[in-house]
Design a protein around this motif. Structure first.
Motif: not given
Length: 161
Positions: A7, A11, A33, A36, A42
């Motif tokens: 991301t 986003d 989904g 984001p 992440e």
């Protein structure tokens, strides 16, 4: 293990996107989904995988980047996944136009978590008031249900604008 897409800040949803959904709708849209996921997932290797009113489940595994100098999973990783599942549990209680922030959270680590161990962090709201909410969380092994840590949080609920 959930796939955690990359991301960028471009986003991320803006405040209007957040305020036009209930908190539960927002979390459901992230899981599906349609929005984001937050970049921290992440970075640290975890993501929301389930949401119901008053509760969320996050799944993930600590990677090499979460290790402390002694070769163990850093306590901050436990804190980050528990803060996320507990805070998002509070978020599922929010009406359209409401937001929250963490005021305080506490984590109790019960055992060492080996790198790469798949875990589930379950957050559950214990109290939702007009301006504060309280939630608790547990971090357990996905495969063996061993308890690795517990947590509690108090969040401030706000109505901006």
């Amino acid at each position: 293990m959930p796939r955690i897409p990359a991301t960028s800040s471009a986003d991320l949803p803006d405040r209007a996107a957040l305020l036009t959904r209930s908190g539960l709708e927002f979390i459901e849209d992230m899981i599906a989904g349609r929005l984001p996921p937050p970049p921290i997932g992440e970075t640290l290797g975890f993501a929301a995988v389930e949401a119901t009113r008053g509760g969320t489940v996050f799944a993930g595994a600590a990677r090499l980047g979460a290790m402390n100098p002694m070769g163990g999973v850093h306590g901050g990783w436990y804190g980050a996944i528990l803060d996320s599942c507990m805070g998002c549990a509070v978020m599922t209680e929010l009406a359209r136009g409401e937001i929250y922030t963490t005021l305080d959270f506490s984590v109790n680590i019960t055992r060492a978590l080996p790198e790469g161990t798949p875990v589930r962090a379950v957050g559950e709201v214990q109290h939702r008031g007009r301006s504060t909410a309280v939630a608790r969380g547990e971090l357990r092994g996905r495969d063996d249900d061993r308890l690795y840590a517990t947590g509690t949080t108090t969040c401030l609920v706000m109505r901006p604008g």
